[in-house]
Scaffold this motif. Structure first.
Motif, PDB file in Angstrom:
ATOM      1  N   ASN A  89      43.646 -39.973  18.313  1.00 36.68           N
ATOM      2  CA  ASN A  89      42.791 -39.860  19.492  1.00 36.68           C
ATOM      3  C   ASN A  89      41.860 -41.058  19.609  1.00 36.68           C
ATOM      4  O   ASN A  89      41.661 -41.612  20.695  1.00 36.68           O
ATOM      5  CB  ASN A  89      41.986 -38.559  19.411  1.00 36.68           C
ATOM      6  N   VAL A  90      41.269 -41.478  18.496  1.00 40.52           N
ATOM      7  CA  VAL A  90      40.374 -42.637  18.506  1.00 40.52           C
ATOM      8  C   VAL A  90      41.138 -43.900  18.896  1.00 40.52           C
ATOM      9  O   VAL A  90      40.676 -44.704  19.721  1.00 40.52           O
ATOM     10  CB  VAL A  90      39.703 -42.812  17.128  1.00 40.52           C
ATOM     11  N   VAL A  91      42.329 -44.087  18.319  1.00 39.74           N
ATOM     12  CA  VAL A  91      43.139 -45.275  18.636  1.00 39.74           C
ATOM     13  C   VAL A  91      43.523 -45.285  20.112  1.00 39.74           C
ATOM     14  O   VAL A  91      43.467 -46.334  20.774  1.00 39.74           O
ATOM     15  CB  VAL A  91      44.392 -45.318  17.732  1.00 39.74           C
ATOM     16  N   TRP A  92      43.902 -44.122  20.641  1.00 45.30           N
ATOM     17  CA  TRP A  92      44.282 -44.052  22.055  1.00 45.30           C
ATOM     18  C   TRP A  92      43.109 -44.435  22.956  1.00 45.30           C
ATOM     19  O   TRP A  92      43.279 -45.144  23.951  1.00 45.30           O
ATOM     20  CB  TRP A  92      44.791 -42.663  22.388  1.00 45.30           C
ATOM     21  N   LEU A  93      41.920 -43.994  22.595  1.00 44.84           N
ATOM     22  CA  LEU A  93      40.741 -44.342  23.389  1.00 44.84           C
ATOM     23  C   LEU A  93      40.458 -45.839  23.331  1.00 44.84           C
ATOM     24  O   LEU A  93      40.071 -46.444  24.340  1.00 44.84           O
ATOM     25  CB  LEU A  93      39.522 -43.565  22.892  1.00 44.84           C
ATOM     26  N   LEU A  94      40.638 -46.437  22.156  1.00 42.82           N
ATOM     27  CA  LEU A  94      40.419 -47.880  22.035  1.00 42.82           C
ATOM     28  C   LEU A  94      41.416 -48.654  22.895  1.00 42.82           C
ATOM     29  O   LEU A  94      41.077 -49.682  23.485  1.00 42.82           O
ATOM     30  CB  LEU A  94      40.531 -48.305  20.573  1.00 42.82           C
ATOM     31  N   ILE A  95      42.656 -48.155  22.969  1.00 42.88           N
ATOM     32  CA  ILE A  95      43.658 -48.793  23.835  1.00 42.88           C
ATOM     33  C   ILE A  95      43.285 -48.594  25.299  1.00 42.88           C
ATOM     34  O   ILE A  95      43.356 -49.517  26.108  1.00 42.88           O
ATOM     35  CB  ILE A  95      45.061 -48.209  23.545  1.00 42.88           C
ATOM     36  N   ALA A  96      42.853 -47.370  25.653  1.00 40.59           N
ATOM     37  CA  ALA A  96      42.493 -47.065  27.042  1.00 40.59           C
ATOM     38  C   ALA A  96      41.281 -47.842  27.504  1.00 40.59           C
ATOM     39  O   ALA A  96      41.048 -47.968  28.712  1.00 40.59           O
ATOM     40  CB  ALA A  96      42.241 -45.564  27.190  1.00 40.59           C
ATOM     41  N   HIS A  97      40.506 -48.367  26.572  1.00 41.92           N
ATOM     42  CA  HIS A  97      39.343 -49.182  26.942  1.00 41.92           C
ATOM     43  C   HIS A  97      39.750 -50.360  27.820  1.00 41.92           C
ATOM     44  O   HIS A  97      38.983 -50.801  28.683  1.00 41.92           O
ATOM     45  CB  HIS A  97      38.655 -49.689  25.673  1.00 41.92           C
ATOM     46  N   PHE A  98      40.961 -50.858  27.617  1.00 46.41           N
ATOM     47  CA  PHE A  98      41.425 -52.034  28.360  1.00 46.41           C
ATOM     48  C   PHE A  98      42.113 -51.662  29.671  1.00 46.41           C
ATOM     49  O   PHE A  98      42.575 -52.529  30.404  1.00 46.41           O
ATOM     50  CB  PHE A  98      42.380 -52.857  27.486  1.00 46.41           C
ATOM     51  N   VAL A  99      42.201 -50.358  29.955  1.00 46.42           N
ATOM     52  CA  VAL A  99      42.796 -49.896  31.208  1.00 46.42           C
ATOM     53  C   VAL A  99      41.702 -49.240  32.026  1.00 46.42           C
ATOM     54  O   VAL A  99      41.164 -48.209  31.641  1.00 46.42           O
ATOM     55  CB  VAL A  99      43.935 -48.893  30.957  1.00 46.42           C
ATOM     56  N   THR A 112      34.981 -49.417  40.284  1.00 47.46           N
ATOM     57  CA  THR A 112      36.287 -48.793  40.070  1.00 47.46           C
ATOM     58  C   THR A 112      37.351 -49.517  40.877  1.00 47.46           C
ATOM     59  O   THR A 112      37.103 -49.978  41.992  1.00 47.46           O
ATOM     60  CB  THR A 112      36.276 -47.316  40.485  1.00 47.46           C
ATOM     61  N   PRO A 113      38.582 -49.621  40.338  1.00 49.48           N
ATOM     62  CA  PRO A 113      39.678 -50.289  41.036  1.00 49.48           C
ATOM     63  C   PRO A 113      40.501 -49.292  41.830  1.00 49.48           C
ATOM     64  O   PRO A 113      40.217 -48.103  41.854  1.00 49.48           O
ATOM     65  CB  PRO A 113      40.497 -50.857  39.877  1.00 49.48           C
ATOM     66  N   SER A 114      41.543 -49.787  42.444  1.00 49.75           N
ATOM     67  CA  SER A 114      42.450 -48.908  43.179  1.00 49.75           C
ATOM     68  C   SER A 114      43.357 -48.173  42.194  1.00 49.75           C
ATOM     69  O   SER A 114      43.597 -48.631  41.083  1.00 49.75           O
ATOM     70  CB  SER A 114      43.306 -49.734  44.149  1.00 49.75           C
ATOM     71  N   PRO A 115      43.875 -46.995  42.599  1.00 46.24           N
ATOM     72  CA  PRO A 115      44.720 -46.210  41.687  1.00 46.24           C
ATOM     73  C   PRO A 115      46.054 -46.911  41.406  1.00 46.24           C
ATOM     74  O   PRO A 115      46.624 -47.561  42.277  1.00 46.24           O
ATOM     75  CB  PRO A 115      44.931 -44.896  42.440  1.00 46.24           C
ATOM     76  N   GLN A 116      46.532 -46.754  40.163  1.00 42.51           N
ATOM     77  CA  GLN A 116      47.854 -47.223  39.773  1.00 42.51           C
ATOM     78  C   GLN A 116      48.433 -46.231  38.773  1.00 42.51           C
ATOM     79  O   GLN A 116      47.692 -45.503  38.101  1.00 42.51           O
ATOM     80  CB  GLN A 116      47.775 -48.621  39.134  1.00 42.51           C
ATOM     81  N   LEU A 117      49.761 -46.207  38.660  1.00 41.94           N
ATOM     82  CA  LEU A 117      50.419 -45.258  37.778  1.00 41.94           C
ATOM     83  C   LEU A 117      49.935 -45.406  36.340  1.00 41.94           C
ATOM     84  O   LEU A 117      49.669 -44.412  35.653  1.00 41.94           O
ATOM     85  CB  LEU A 117      51.940 -45.451  37.852  1.00 41.94           C
ATOM     86  N   LEU A 118      49.797 -46.652  35.861  1.00 41.25           N
ATOM     87  CA  LEU A 118      49.363 -46.884  34.486  1.00 41.25           C
ATOM     88  C   LEU A 118      47.996 -46.259  34.236  1.00 41.25           C
ATOM     89  O   LEU A 118      47.742 -45.694  33.167  1.00 41.25           O
ATOM     90  CB  LEU A 118      49.323 -48.391  34.204  1.00 41.25           C
ATOM     91  N   ARG A 119      47.115 -46.327  35.227  1.00 36.41           N
ATOM     92  CA  ARG A 119      45.767 -45.789  35.057  1.00 36.41           C
ATOM     93  C   ARG A 119      45.790 -44.263  34.978  1.00 36.41           C
ATOM     94  O   ARG A 119      45.038 -43.658  34.217  1.00 36.41           O
ATOM     95  CB  ARG A 119      44.883 -46.270  36.197  1.00 36.41           C
ATOM     96  N   TYR A 120      46.656 -43.640  35.757  1.00 35.48           N
ATOM     97  CA  TYR A 120      46.771 -42.185  35.685  1.00 35.48           C
ATOM     98  C   TYR A 120      47.386 -41.753  34.350  1.00 35.48           C
ATOM     99  O   TYR A 120      46.974 -40.747  33.762  1.00 35.48           O
ATOM    100  CB  TYR A 120      47.598 -41.646  36.850  1.00 35.48           C
ATOM    101  N   VAL A 121      48.379 -42.500  33.865  1.00 38.39           N
ATOM    102  CA  VAL A 121      48.981 -42.184  32.568  1.00 38.39           C
ATOM    103  C   VAL A 121      47.922 -42.274  31.470  1.00 38.39           C
ATOM    104  O   VAL A 121      47.836 -41.412  30.587  1.00 38.39           O
ATOM    105  CB  VAL A 121      50.151 -43.144  32.274  1.00 38.39           C
ATOM    106  N   SER A 122      47.091 -43.314  31.532  1.00 39.54           N
ATOM    107  CA  SER A 122      46.023 -43.479  30.556  1.00 39.54           C
ATOM    108  C   SER A 122      45.042 -42.324  30.622  1.00 39.54           C
ATOM    109  O   SER A 122      44.630 -41.769  29.593  1.00 39.54           O
ATOM    110  CB  SER A 122      45.300 -44.808  30.800  1.00 39.54           C
ATOM    111  N   LEU A 123      44.681 -41.937  31.837  1.00 39.87           N
ATOM    112  CA  LEU A 123      43.713 -40.861  32.026  1.00 39.87           C
ATOM    113  C   LEU A 123      44.238 -39.540  31.479  1.00 39.87           C
ATOM    114  O   LEU A 123      43.558 -38.848  30.713  1.00 39.87           O
ATOM    115  CB  LEU A 123      43.388 -40.727  33.516  1.00 39.87           C
ATOM    116  N   VAL A 124      45.476 -39.187  31.847  1.00 38.09           N
ATOM    117  CA  VAL A 124      46.056 -37.933  31.367  1.00 38.09           C
ATOM    118  C   VAL A 124      46.220 -37.977  29.846  1.00 38.09           C
ATOM    119  O   VAL A 124      45.975 -36.983  29.147  1.00 38.09           O
ATOM    120  CB  VAL A 124      47.407 -37.669  32.060  1.00 38.09           C
ATOM    121  N   GLY A 125      46.595 -39.137  29.326  1.00 38.30           N
ATOM    122  CA  GLY A 125      46.754 -39.280  27.881  1.00 38.30           C
ATOM    123  C   GLY A 125      45.473 -39.002  27.126  1.00 38.30           C
ATOM    124  O   GLY A 125      45.492 -38.418  26.029  1.00 38.30           O
ATOM    125  N   ILE A 126      44.339 -39.402  27.692  1.00 38.47           N
ATOM    126  CA  ILE A 126      43.042 -39.147  27.048  1.00 38.47           C
ATOM    127  C   ILE A 126      42.793 -37.657  26.923  1.00 38.47           C
ATOM    128  O   ILE A 126      42.382 -37.159  25.867  1.00 38.47           O
ATOM    129  CB  ILE A 126      41.913 -39.831  27.844  1.00 38.47           C
TER     130      ILE A 126
END
Length: 705
Positions: A89-99, A112-126
């Motif tokens: 969980n900690v590692v995933w958050l550190l990766i999501a920091h860059f998204v 905030t930027p415009s929505p993109q698939l990668l950003r939603y994947v990151s959000l759900v992953g958190i």
């Protein structure tokens, strides 16, 4: 120590076994609550927009605990996997920091930027990774519910949750450090693991602590609401101390205060006499937005400054001739940072009185007599509680709040509101809010998205068409702003363009439900009966009722973190008291639903404006005696039906899943307002009542269906 096998397998437990298991359940509940709150507090410093999703983080924790409790009967314990899951969980958050997480057109969020698939994947992953962390804890709690008498287990669980809440509150009050917090969690996990698993667990927990430590700069300062760093204007390197001679030097530096990595405010003097001729014109140009209300005011001797922050607005008031300024700021750390980094030392000025409290609470107790009431840039970048969707400034930007402020003005006084409105609809909402509160169309100036809105008492000269870079905006004929939905105390959502649930929330909720429902049915290994439904709807109603109580009491006493802590503590104490009373009752009584529904209807029909009009002592009595009544009766119903449960871990898990669904339902307040959420609470309890009647009629009580 815990066993790798379920304690339910041990035959004929002794009194010593019961006490040991009860203490273990207490420690696990403490760990769950403390970890839950600590992660929610730390994560926005790593992934900034988690500050807007704090309630979803809480809901995902309920999901993990609920799923874990449902499999509490499993022979093989999952608790040994907790260190690895925490590290992931900690590692995933550190990766999501860059998204950078997504935004939505229907809600205003900063940076905030415009929505993109990668950003939603990151959000759900958190959210998914956070939920998985709590599954082993939930399973261990569920197994102990199987091994202990249900109400005794529930008492230990509530006691641990209460201790976790108070422990985290004390930890945050004295000194919050995510590294220290994760260290406390790591120690608790090690003590709860068998010795044979220490060799594998300690390195993983150490890595998780290292990830937390390096996720935030060592120069970070933690306030009750934000992770803060200070840099010199234009710079990126955090600083801990100002330059020597800051209070007396010519051309003093201005410091930027950044929260969760992004700009919030500047700490620096706006006095042109402190600058050389080359910089003086820049300072005068920059302060035009602050000077504008004073250019329109006929008197400015007494000024109320709401959202004083680092002191820029307050210093401008003094520079414009104010003889007494009441500066109100909710975050004590912003005041302390101003004392260190603001070259004006404005909060040490004898003309200024600093009040560290909620602005709405100050408006309520103030006796008025102000020439000007100025709303500074209060725009927050976080929710005030992980239990609700209301932002820290939610109850400030409402029609009722503006009415309270307008009443504090002297004859010929001025109410001023400044805001960085990144959307046209947001500016229109602000203007309509002030217009409804003051019964007049306010004067509006605009420049590059910044708006300054002023409403007047008495007679005032015609405002100029332009002030510096600010141009007066006049609405076209026939535009009455009727399309703009003004925020109110019942619908305190300034940052929503209309009554709607933003798309990104719906996407995340839909995905979590799509994961949860199949997982629950697969893990249960049997159907979902009436008893399960009874406890699920009790959990749904309870969480909605708790969040509504937090919102109401925060309106009555202020949206500070301390008020939220007190309300949550009070709720847990009330449920614990109900459980102790239930232990002395012979059986469940259906008539308990009558006082429950009656107390809910009482809270619905007594208007919050009526409560707000009461004195402090009367509001306190209302909050201590009336608000908790439904929680007490609901607790009695839960405990008296839970006592006879033959499958307590499964029913407890269903209750937690219901709490998760109740958390999702809280988003409906964005559409229907806070008051009407009571219909959902009452409806959920009525469904629970109907299921109980059917169970009693068939003679199955709370036995498995």
């Amino acid at each position: 120590m815990v066993s790798t096998q379920s304690p339910a397998l041990s035959a004929q437990p002794t009194d010593l076994d019961v006490r040991r298991r009860g203490l273990e359940l207490f420690c696990l509940s403490f760990l769950a609550l403390f970890l839950e709150l600590m992660v929610i507090r730390w994560e926005p410093a790593v992934v900034r927009l988690i500050a807007y999703y704090a309630n979803l983080m809480l809901i995902s924790s309920f999901l993990g605990l609920g799923v874990g409790a449902i499999v509490g009967k499993a022979k093989k314990s999952l608790f040994g996997w907790l260190p690895a899951l925490l590290l992931i969980n900690v590692v995933w958050l550190l990766i999501a920091h860059f998204v950078t997480l997504p935004t939505t057109a229907s809600e205003s969020r900063f940076y905030t930027p415009s929505p993109q698939l990668l950003r939603y994947v990151s959000l759900v992953g958190i959210f998914v990774s956070n939920a998985i962390v709590f599954v082993p804890v939930g399973q261990r709690i569920g197994s102990l519910f199987e091994a202990l008498p249900p109400l005794l287990a529930y008492s230990w669980d509530l006691g641990g949750s209460l201790a976790g809440t108070l422990g985290f509150g004390l930890f945050s009050l004295k000194y919050f450090s995510p590294t220290l917090g994760m260290g406390l969690v790591a120690v608790a996990i090690i003590l709860l693991l068998p010795r044979g698993q220490w060799l594998r667990a300690i390195p993983m927990l150490a890595l998780a602590m290292a990830g937390v430590y390096f996720s935030v700069t060592s120069s970070a300062i933690w306030s009750p609401y934000y992770c803060i760093i200070v840099t010199e204007m234009g710079g990126k390197t955090p600083v801990r101390e100002p330059r020597p001679g800051l209070r007396t030097m010519q051309d003093p530096p201005i410091y930027d205060v950044r929260v969760n990595h992004y700009f919030l405010q500047s700490d620096g003097t706006s006095d042109p006499s402190r600058y050389s001729a080359q910089k003086r014109s820049e300072i005068l140009t920059a302060r035009a937005q602050y000077d504008l209300p004073y250019a329109l005011a006929s008197a400015r001797r007494r000024v109320l400054m709401l959202g004083a922050g680092g002191g820029t607005d307050t210093e401008i008031a003094v520079l414009n001739g104010a003889e007494q300024v009441d500066a109100v700021e909710i975050d004590p750390m912003l005041v302390k940072l101003s004392d260190r980094f603001n070259a004006s030392a404005i909060y040490e000025n004898p003309k200024v009185r600093v009040h560290v409290e909620d602005a709405r609470a100050f408006l309520r107790r103030s006796s008025g007599g102000y020439d000007m009431v100025v709303f500074g840039f209060l725009d927050s970048q976080t929710l005030f509680s992980s239990m609700t969707n209301i932002r820290l400034d939610g109850y400030i930007y409402t029609v009722q709040s503006m009415q309270s402020a307008f009443r504090l003005l002297n004859e010929n006084g001025v109410l001023s509101l400044s805001f960085m409105a990144g959307h046209e609809w947001l500016a229109r909402k602000l203007v309509r809010m002030v217009a409804l509160a003051t019964n007049q169309m306010p004067v509006v100036y605009e420049s590059q998205g910044q708006v300054v809105i002023c409403a007047f008492r008495g007679q005032h000269p015609d405002p100029p068409p332009q002030f510096g870079r600010f141009v007066r905006t006049v609405l076209p004929a026939g535009d009455d702003l009727s399309d703009a939905v003004a925020p109110t105390d019942d619908w305190p959502f300034l940052y929503l363009s209309r009554k709607t649930i933003p798309a990104d929330y719906l996407i995340v909720i839909g995905i979590l439900l799509a994961i949860t429902i199949p997982a629950v049915f697969m893990l249960r290994g049997r159907g979902f009966g009436m008893n399960d439904g009874h406890f699920l709807f009790l959990g749904l109603a309870f969480l909605l009722l708790e969040t509504k109580s937090i919102g109401d009491c925060s309106l009555y006493f202020g949206t500070t973190w301390f008020v939220t802590l007190v309300v949550v503590t009070g709720v847990l104490l009330m449920v614990l008291a109900a459980n102790l009373v239930a232990m002395r009752m012979s059986r469940f009584r259906t008539w308990l639903y009558a006082p429950l529904i009656a107390s809910l209807l009482l809270l619905y029909f007594i208007k919050r404006d009526t409560v707000l009009a009461l004195s402090f002592d009367e509001r306190l009595l209302w909050s201590l005696l009336v608000v908790p009544l439904p929680i007490f009766f609901a607790g009695l119903i839960f405990s008296t039906t839970f006592r006879q449960a033959s499958n307590p871990s499964s029913f407890f898990g269903a209750n937690l899943i219901g709490a998760m669904i109740g958390g999702f339902c809280e988003y409906l307040s964005m559409v229907m307002g806070n008051k009407d959420l009571m219909f959902l609470v009452i409806g959920a309890y009525l469904v629970s009542f109907g299921l109980q009647l059917r169970l009693v009629k068939t003679g199955r009580g709370v036995q498995p269906s």
